[in-house]
Design a protein around this motif. Structure first.
Motif, short mmCIF file in Angstrom:
data_model
loop_
_atom_site.label_atom_id
_atom_site.label_comp_id
_atom_site.label_asym_id
_atom_site.label_seq_id
_atom_site.Cartn_x
_atom_site.Cartn_y
_atom_site.Cartn_z
N PRO A 404 66.65 -72.34 44.22
CA PRO A 404 67.41 -71.35 43.67
C PRO A 404 68.54 -71.86 42.53
O PRO A 404 69.03 -71.13 41.97
CB PRO A 404 68.05 -70.80 45.04
CG PRO A 404 67.36 -71.03 46.19
CD PRO A 404 66.46 -72.51 45.82
N ARG A 405 68.62 -73.18 42.70
CA ARG A 405 69.57 -73.64 41.68
C ARG A 405 69.17 -73.89 40.14
O ARG A 405 69.79 -73.69 39.39
CB ARG A 405 69.83 -75.45 42.14
CG ARG A 405 70.91 -76.20 41.31
CD ARG A 405 70.92 -77.52 41.72
NE ARG A 405 72.09 -78.00 41.14
CZ ARG A 405 72.15 -79.52 41.12
NH1 ARG A 405 71.52 -80.16 42.11
NH2 ARG A 405 73.30 -80.01 40.35
N TRP A 406 67.85 -73.66 40.36
CA TRP A 406 67.08 -73.55 38.73
C TRP A 406 66.34 -72.22 38.55
O TRP A 406 65.55 -72.19 37.84
CB TRP A 406 65.93 -74.64 38.90
CG TRP A 406 66.56 -76.04 39.50
CD1 TRP A 406 65.82 -76.88 40.09
CD2 TRP A 406 67.70 -76.75 38.80
NE1 TRP A 406 66.69 -78.16 40.40
CE2 TRP A 406 67.88 -78.07 39.57
CE3 TRP A 406 68.57 -76.32 37.93
CZ2 TRP A 406 68.79 -78.91 39.25
CZ3 TRP A 406 69.75 -77.36 37.96
CH2 TRP A 406 69.83 -78.46 38.60
N CYS A 407 66.96 -71.18 39.35
CA CYS A 407 66.53 -69.95 38.79
C CYS A 407 67.92 -69.32 38.79
O CYS A 407 68.44 -68.48 39.77
CB CYS A 407 65.73 -69.19 40.03
SG CYS A 407 65.17 -67.55 39.88
N GLN A 408 68.50 -69.20 37.56
CA GLN A 408 69.89 -68.68 37.58
C GLN A 408 69.93 -67.73 36.20
O GLN A 408 69.24 -67.95 35.01
CB GLN A 408 70.72 -69.67 37.36
CG GLN A 408 70.96 -70.41 38.81
CD GLN A 408 71.76 -69.60 40.02
OE1 GLN A 408 72.44 -68.66 39.52
NE2 GLN A 408 71.21 -69.96 41.14
N PRO A 409 71.06 -66.97 35.94
CA PRO A 409 71.31 -66.26 34.59
C PRO A 409 71.68 -67.37 33.80
O PRO A 409 72.08 -68.41 33.80
CB PRO A 409 72.57 -65.39 34.94
CG PRO A 409 72.52 -65.37 36.47
CD PRO A 409 71.97 -66.55 37.19
N VAL A 410 71.66 -66.77 32.31
CA VAL A 410 71.98 -67.73 31.25
C VAL A 410 73.36 -68.25 31.47
O VAL A 410 73.44 -69.32 31.28
CB VAL A 410 71.77 -66.92 30.19
CG1 VAL A 410 72.12 -67.67 28.78
CG2 VAL A 410 70.25 -66.83 30.02
N ARG A 411 74.32 -67.44 31.71
CA ARG A 411 75.88 -67.72 31.93
C ARG A 411 75.85 -69.01 32.86
O ARG A 411 76.50 -69.92 32.61
CB ARG A 411 76.71 -66.54 32.32
CG ARG A 411 76.29 -66.09 33.74
CD ARG A 411 77.33 -65.04 34.12
NE ARG A 411 77.01 -64.44 35.35
CZ ARG A 411 76.02 -63.47 35.95
NH1 ARG A 411 75.32 -62.92 34.86
NH2 ARG A 411 75.90 -63.05 37.23
N VAL A 412 74.92 -69.09 34.06
CA VAL A 412 75.22 -70.02 34.81
C VAL A 412 74.45 -71.26 34.11
O VAL A 412 74.98 -72.49 34.32
CB VAL A 412 74.45 -69.81 36.23
CG1 VAL A 412 74.52 -71.05 37.06
CG2 VAL A 412 75.23 -68.57 36.79
#
Length: 611
Positions: A404-412
């Motif tokens: 989950p750490r590497w599946c995030q919105p662009v802002r994150v």
């Protein structure tokens, strides 16, 4: 056993690969050798003559010359020569002459072939001699600029479709580039083909005065003049298109069609791409990727440059990834928001070999909602598990979109990069190193475009972050020993070997990444980074050239070692025994490692690469 044979046995015990033979086999081989004495300046054989056996220098010196009389090498005790001719058609490819009084041992070719067939050490040692001496141009490695047969024909968006049809008919072409502006200022905005005229004009009953701009394909896929022919094949086969504009800085330079490719034979890498693009299951894709080691062996055997080989191998991984994304969406339904799948590591740099795990992540549009995350978790699991089944193993460090750490919105992701730059602790340095090698694979590429440029600018301005990145990059050192040798692995399965990835390629990858950071260079491929760094003045001309040559040698020898393993029926790995190399090869490999160490030292002492 007479004393002469005992002398030969004692000598062979000091020569690789004979030192690896069982005692009884060594005794048999020693009896096969024929001892011959040659005075100074004696011809051993001439180019084109039949060879009766392999020569081994016991005492003295021999110079080897090409058919034009140019010096190829000077050989001393324990060096072999003549194997290239023996293992091809039995005719000498070079000539050999003694430069001092010499004693040579000659092993009959039948015995040499028997040893190569029965003992892997001999197969590895002499494998380079079994490769073909030359290779003609083929489509996969031909530059796109060399495939363009004519200047592209163009029209503007306001051109009536009837006029466009006549233009194509009169010039016997099947497509036109649609441009706006004149001359060098003209910019490609679309493409119209005879198929478009059939499907979008005739079939829809449109009038011949209809502007081309209403029926063209806007913003088509394009290639740069420096792209490879393999890019054409892969893109056409995977995307099922028949025309590709060639564009440089927005200007249309040419048009490549399927007709342009008929004078070339499609190479096996393109066949694998086609098979992947039409696969309906993970199992079918796995059958395709199982052929990659064989492809690697063929590409290396054809003497393709290492960056071409790794590019073609990586293209297959890209195609597998995109096909898995298509299958995932077919199973899960359309994505709730735009996304972008990116690769990092060797796939991101387009440097995959016969040994690869997977490193990837997902950028999601900022409009994504918490309820949408389950969709992307399932998509990531489907693709990562599919890659694993196809031979791209799960990342041991969990650097995958399933985390989950590497599946995030662009802002994150933007905040991730900012935090890593502002607080460069050891984890941040490691993660930044990985993420600076990101390359879009499938999805909406615009989600990454601006972020890459702003991150490079932000990071390069932070001198503390750059210093930490330099320090982190110097942790990987070339395997140089203290006494002009190599620092080999001391125990375990790979004892007396060197790791050509960790100690060979990775230190140069790290240098290339630092140069890209210092120069704000957008290139991700290591060799492209080194070339761009030299051109931008980040490294000196001499330092850059030396490092590129060192990289070419190290990367090529790594691939040759992997190909030799495949040829012998084993799985490729990154370990190379220096004892399998000739004295000439060992000397040059060590020189290449010295260049890398020198460039690391310059960087580590604050002189940059210009010192």
């Amino acid at each position: 056993m007479d004393s002469a044979q005992e002398t030969i046995i004692a000598f062979l015990e000091t020569v690789h690969p004979y030192d690896s033979l069982p005692r009884d086999v060594l005794t048999r081989v020693a009896a096969q050798f024929r001892r011959r004495e040659y005075p100074e300046n004696s011809e051993v054989y001439a180019a084109g003559e039949p060879l009766s056996g392999l020569y081994l220098v016991k005492r003295g010196a021999v110079e080897v010359l090409d058919p034009n009389g140019a010096l190829v090498s000077v050989l001393g005790p324990r060096n072999s020569f003549g194997e290239r001719g023996l293992l091809r058609d039995g005719l000498a490819m070079t000539s050999a002459r003694t430069t001092r009084d010499s004693v040579l041992l000659m092993l009959p070719k039948a015995e040499l072939r028997r040893l190569i067939d029965e003992y892997p050490a001999f197969e590895r040692f002499f494998s380079r001699a079994r490769q073909s001496a030359g290779h003609g141009a083929d489509l996969a490695t031909t530059k796109v600029s060399e495939l363009m047969a004519r200047k592209p024909l163009t029209c503007d968006p306001e051109t009536p479709v009837a006029e466009a049809a006549r233009l194509m008919r009169d010039n016997n072409v099947s497509s036109l580039g649609v441009v706006e502006g004149d001359g060098e200022a003209a910019r490609l905005t679309g493409i119209v083909t005879t198929r478009d005229l059939t499907a979008r004009v005739l079939a829809e009953g449109l009038d011949g005065s209809t502007p081309v701009g209403l029926v063209m394909t806007p913003d088509p896929l394009t290639l740069a003049p420096g792209s490879l022919g393999s890019d054409i094949l892969h893109m056409m086969l995977e995307r099922r298109i028949g025309h590709l504009p060639v564009v440089e800085n927005g200007v249309l330079r040419g048009m490549i069609t399927q007709t342009d490719l008929t004078r070339f034979q499609a190479v096996s890498s393109a066949q694998l791409i086609r098979d992947v693009a039409t696969a309906d299951t993970v199992e079918e894709m796995t059958e395709v990727t199982e052929r990659i080691p064989r492809l690697l062996m063929q590409l290396v055997g054809a003497h393709n440059a290492h960056e071409v080989v790794t590019r073609l191998i990586t293209d297959i991984a890209d195609a597998v990834t995109r096909r898995l994304l298509v299958l995932a969406e077919a199973r899960l339904g359309p994505p709730p928001v735009p996304y972008l799948w990116l690769a990092c590591g060797s796939q991101g740099r387009q440097e995959q070999t016969g040994v690869s795990d997977q490193d990837n992540c997902l950028f999601l549009d900022d409009a994504v909602r918490p309820d949408d995350m389950d969709y992307f978790a399932r998509l990531a699991r489907f693709v990562c598990d599919g890659l694993n089944a196809a031979g791209y193993f799960h990342c041991p460090g969990d650097m995958m979109a399933t985390n989950p750490r590497w599946c995030q919105p662009v802002r994150v992701w933007r905040q991730y990069f900012r935090n890593w730059v502002e607080t460069p602790d050891p984890e941040a340095q490691m993660l930044a190193s990985v993420m600076f090698d990101l390359r879009p694979i499938g999805g909406t590429s615009s989600l990454f475009r601006d972020l890459q440029a702003e991150t490079l600018e932000m990071a390069s301005r932070n001198s503390i972050f750059v210093a930490h990145m330099i320090s982190n990059s110097l942790k990987h050192q070339p395997p140089l020993g203290l006494l002009r040798g190599f620092a080999t692995i001391r125990s375990g399965e790979h004892r007396n070997h060197i790791d050509m990835k960790l100690g060979g390629v990775i230190p140069i990858v790290d240098l290339g990444r630092i140069y890209a950071l210092q120069g704000r260079l957008s290139e991700v491929n290591t060799r492209a980074r080194l070339l761009a760094a030299e051109e931008a003045g980040v490294v000196s001309v001499s330092g850059g050239r030396d490092l590129i040559e060192a990289y070419d040698m190290i990367a090529s020898m790594r691939l040759e070692s992997q190909a030799a393993l495949v040829r012998s029926g084993r799985k490729p790995d990154n370990y190379l025994a220096p004892s399998d190399l000739s004295d000439f090869e060992r000397s040059h490999l060590r020189d290449a490692f010295v260049v890398v160490r020198t460039m690391q030292s310059a960087l580590g002492h604050g002189k940059g690469a210009l010192g």
